[in-house]
Design a protein around this motif. Structure first.
Motif, short mmCIF file in Angstrom:
data_model
loop_
_atom_site.label_atom_id
_atom_site.label_comp_id
_atom_site.label_asym_id
_atom_site.label_seq_id
_atom_site.Cartn_x
_atom_site.Cartn_y
_atom_site.Cartn_z
N UNK A 1 41.67 50.16 51.71
CA UNK A 1 40.88 50.70 52.81
C UNK A 1 39.89 49.62 53.23
N UNK A 2 40.26 48.81 54.22
CA UNK A 2 39.42 47.68 54.64
C UNK A 2 39.08 47.80 56.11
N UNK A 3 37.97 47.19 56.49
CA UNK A 3 37.59 47.10 57.90
C UNK A 3 36.64 45.93 58.08
N UNK A 4 36.68 45.34 59.26
CA UNK A 4 35.80 44.20 59.56
C UNK A 4 34.37 44.66 59.69
N UNK A 5 33.43 43.90 59.12
CA UNK A 5 32.00 44.13 59.41
C UNK A 5 31.47 42.97 60.26
N UNK A 6 32.39 42.03 60.58
CA UNK A 6 32.08 40.92 61.48
C UNK A 6 33.29 40.65 62.36
N UNK A 7 33.06 40.06 63.52
CA UNK A 7 34.15 39.59 64.39
C UNK A 7 33.96 38.10 64.62
N UNK A 8 35.04 37.32 64.65
CA UNK A 8 34.90 35.89 64.95
C UNK A 8 34.65 35.68 66.45
N UNK A 9 33.82 34.70 66.76
CA UNK A 9 33.57 34.32 68.16
C UNK A 9 34.26 32.98 68.39
N UNK A 10 35.19 32.94 69.31
CA UNK A 10 35.97 31.72 69.54
C UNK A 10 37.15 31.67 68.58
N UNK A 11 38.21 30.97 69.00
CA UNK A 11 39.42 30.89 68.17
C UNK A 11 39.70 29.47 67.75
N UNK A 12 40.26 29.33 66.57
CA UNK A 12 40.71 28.04 66.04
C UNK A 12 39.61 26.99 66.14
N UNK A 13 39.86 25.85 66.81
CA UNK A 13 38.82 24.79 66.85
C UNK A 13 37.58 25.23 67.63
N UNK A 14 37.72 26.29 68.45
CA UNK A 14 36.57 26.78 69.22
C UNK A 14 35.73 27.82 68.47
N UNK A 15 36.05 28.08 67.21
CA UNK A 15 35.30 29.07 66.41
C UNK A 15 33.86 28.58 66.21
N UNK A 16 32.89 29.34 66.71
CA UNK A 16 31.49 28.87 66.62
C UNK A 16 30.47 29.97 66.33
N UNK A 17 30.93 31.15 65.94
CA UNK A 17 29.96 32.19 65.65
C UNK A 17 30.59 33.50 65.19
N UNK A 18 29.71 34.49 64.97
CA UNK A 18 30.15 35.78 64.44
C UNK A 18 29.41 36.90 65.15
N UNK A 19 30.09 38.04 65.31
CA UNK A 19 29.42 39.25 65.78
C UNK A 19 29.21 40.15 64.57
N UNK A 20 27.96 40.52 64.29
CA UNK A 20 27.64 41.41 63.18
C UNK A 20 27.81 42.85 63.65
N UNK A 21 28.83 43.55 63.14
CA UNK A 21 29.13 44.92 63.59
C UNK A 21 28.16 45.95 63.02
N UNK A 22 27.44 45.60 61.95
CA UNK A 22 26.48 46.54 61.35
C UNK A 22 25.14 46.46 62.09
#
Length: 698
Positions: free
Chosen positions: A157-178
């Motif tokens: 039973x898993x779920x994200x508490x963060x989302x990635x911002x940007x993909x692959x080489x463009x990954x530069x941050x996180x969205x905090x879902x809490x």
């Protein structure tokens, strides 16, 4: 006097598939917590936690390394474990003593075979965990695919508490879902980051995945379920508290993301360790038995309770000799104190207590409940022994060690090296319970056995380099087993008369295959009306257990046989323990011959990841190796082949896959189960074993 409150301690391990980035994550943890001032890289051979020469040369973790660091108001006792299946014992014994775990997944590979193995190990010990999807900066990384695989393959039973911002080489941050915040990384080192309000264009994704998070937490937590069903809005504080409650009872796993190598997301992992993983007060009391009464007892995490600790690892240090890694379950202890080894029923003296930082030690005067540290000065203690006070003896539940699947012969080059080799192997056996040394009386060979080719390679390398022993080693051999296929009754008689007092032992046993494979040998006493006196029954058992070491087909150890002692007779003068021991051995060997004995071989679970154009060659090659294809799958633009294959057919398989696929395929393999060897193959194995004995005899 306790320096750190118990609720501020986190005993955690970092566990994962090989190459998911465990050690890189550990190095960032040490850097951001201020333990290290410089980041050590695995590919440079400079990682703090990979301190062994063999680890630095190969760029892999071989032994579990422990350290202590501080983050905000908590103290973290951290163990970095190996990912390679050959060193699974290191994960096993670490999880036994840890309260929580961070499971690292590769953002590209997702859930891989060894990920499943470590997840099952954590399940077995009931270890609460958080998941960290690493390598989000890599080409082909997919955060949501990894989460889907956790659902499907791990049943979690898993779920994200963060989302990635940007993909692959463009990954530069996180969205905090809490907390509904954006965490933005600007500089390369990742030490500095900015927490911002969530931009409007991200609201849609936030609302969608926050709803999934609340729904998954509601499945595990009644309070949130009630609010969810009534349509109430769940506040950030309520959600955070519910996630913690659900993680502690092992009903939910929060998933974080980042790139440890690019220094992104590790601080959030540390925050999650602080917020969601248990302190020693949050885990259930450790269960044990009183060695005198056999009654169950519980060990509560309390400084004022009697001292109880478990030795979970033994290591050899060139300067101080043996050091014994321990987890303190209750009480306090100062150096110079006498303690009691309840497993060996021996008194021991702790001459020195040290706190660990990889292969460095820091002397301390005392340790308390919840601490992970090491003792120096113990004489008879081994891995898995319970240490306590003599007034309050207790045996904590022992660890389970896997049986070796591969063996090879080793011989010293000279008489001088013989003694050094014996000492080296004795030390290595103490350190590693999955490494075994046996002496074959019939061939006169010393055999070393382990969990795989790499395991034995490392052992031999250490014998040659660390212990300076000149030795030659034979080619690796499969550790076959023998068992029976039908139930039989067998009689064992040992009668000897040579003037004076003779010897008389007589027993009748019933032998049958075990209902559940992997049960091993069990011995049951069903003697009635005193046919054999009670004092001789342990001798019969001893004789049987001695006989199981060498089967009748090819001399391999016997497994999965149920032995029941049903009858016998004795002589009032001539009967002795020795006579009944011999009778038990004769009865078992005789029964083996009549019970349709068969040879068993270790079957490996293998997963090959291969480009589409080479898939046919790999499947064809596996089929020629007696493999049974279980599943075919897709991973991005690659195909995966999952199969069960006999270990004897895949020695040096890396060379084969390289030549068949121009070096573009990779594979992972781990022991799965033992299976009967086909008749024509068994014949060759038995013939080979007989020839070896004959050659040695002449």
């Amino acid at each position: 006097m306790r320096k750190i409150p118990l609720d501020k301690i986190r005993n955690i391990g970092i566990i994962a598939h090989i190459d998911a980035g465990k050690t890189t994550t550990s190095e960032r943890v040490l850097f951001y917590t201020g333990k290290n001032y410089k980041i050590g890289e695995v590919h440079d051979g400079a990682a703090t936690m990979d301190w062994m020469v063999q680890e630095q040369e190969r760029g892999i973790t071989i032994t579990a390394a422990a350290t202590t660091c501080k983050w905000k108001d908590i103290t973290i006792n951290l163990i970095d474990t190996p990912g390679h299946v050959d060193f699974t014992i290191e994960v096993e014994r670490s999880l036994k003593v840890l309260d929580g775990a961070v499971v690292v997944f590769c953002g590209v590979g997702g859930v891989e075979p060894q990920s499943e193995t470590v997840w099952r190990q954590a399940d077995r010990y009931g270890v609460p965990r958080i998941a960290f999807v690493n390598k989000m900066d890599r080409t082909g990384s997919d955060f949501f695919a990894a989460i889907d695989q956790m659902h499907e393959r791990l049943g979690a039973n898993v779920a994200a508490i963060q989302l990635p911002v940007g993909r692959e080489s463009g990954f530069n941050g996180l969205v905090d879902l809490v907390e509904k915040k954006l965490i933005h990384y600007e500089e390369i080192l990742g030490k500095e980051f900015e927490v911002k309000e969530l931009p409007e264009e991200m609201f849609g994704d936030f609302e969608k995945y926050r709803a999934i998070l609340v729904e998954k937490v509601a499945e595990a937590d009644d309070k949130i379920m009630e609010d969810y069903l009534q349509g109430k809005t769940v506040t950030n504080e309520e959600l955070k508290a519910a996630i913690r409650r659900s993680v502690l009872i092992n009903k939910f796993v929060p998933v974080l993301c980042g790139s440890a190598f690019k220094n992104k997301g590790v601080q959030m992992v540390l925050d999650a360790v602080r917020d969601y993983l248990p302190s020693p007060l949050d885990v259930p009391p450790v269960k044990g038995t009183n060695p005198d009464s056999g009654e169950f007892e519980e060990v509560k995490a309390d400084d004022n309770a009697p001292f109880v600790a478990l030795c979970f690892k033994v290591a050899t240090d060139p300067f101080v000799g043996k050091i014994f890694f321990v987890r303190m379950y209750s009480g306090t202890l100062t150096s110079g104190t006498y303690i009691y080894n309840a497993s060996k029923r021996e008194r021991e003296r702790v001459t020195k207590i040290v706190k660990l930082h990889a292969n460095h030690q820091e002397v301390t005067d005392s340790i308390s409940t919840g601490d992970i540290a090491a003792f120096v000065g113990l004489k008879d203690t081994k891995t898995g022994d319970t240490l306590c006070t003599e007034k309050n003896p207790i045996l904590v539940e022992a660890m389970r060690f896997p049986d070796p699947v591969i063996q090879q012969a080793i011989e010293p080059k000279s008489k001088d090296a013989q003694e050094k080799l014996g000492m080296a192997m004795h030390k290595l056996e103490d350190e590693d319970p999955s490494f075994r040394v046996t002496y074959n009386q019939e061939t006169g060979q010393t055999l070393i056995a382990g969990m795989g080719q790499l395991h034995l390679e490392i052992i031999v390398d250490r014998i040659l380099r660390e212990f300076n022993v000149e030795a030659t080693v034979g080619a690796p051999q499969v550790a076959y087993r023998e068992t029976i296929r039908k139930s039989v009754s067998s009689v064992g008689k040992f009668i000897s008369q040579s003037g004076g007092r003779g010897q008389y032992g007589h027993c009748v046993i019933e032998m049958s295959p075990q209902e559940t494979p992997g049960t091993g040998i069990t011995f049951e006493d069903k003697i009635k009306s005193g046919a054999i006196p009670r004092e001789f029954i342990p001798a019969v058992k001893q004789g049987v257990m001695g006989a199981v070491k060498n089967g009748t087909l090819a001399g391999y150890p016997v497994t999965d046989v149920k032995v029941v002692l049903v009858d016998g007779s004795f002589h009032e003068v001539d009967s002795s323990e020795l006579a009944f021991k011999m009778a038990g051995s004769i009865a078992f060997q005789d029964g083996m011959k009549k019970a349709n004995p068969v040879l068993l071989e270790p079957i490996m679970d293998i997963e090959v990841v291969v480009p589409e154009e080479f898939m046919g060659q790999i499947i064809g090659d596996l089929s020629s190796r007696r493999a049974k294809i279980i599943a075919l799958g897709q991973r991005l633009n690659l195909r995966t082949i999952r199969a069960n294959v006999p270990l004897s057919e895949v020695f040096n398989y890396a060379t084969v896959t390289r030549s068949l696929t121009q070096g573009r395929a990779s594979y992972t393999m781990e022991p799965s189960f033992y299976s009967e060897v086909p008749a024509q193959v068994a014949e060759k194995v038995i013939q080979g074993s007989t020839n070896t004995k004959e050659r040695k005899t002449f």
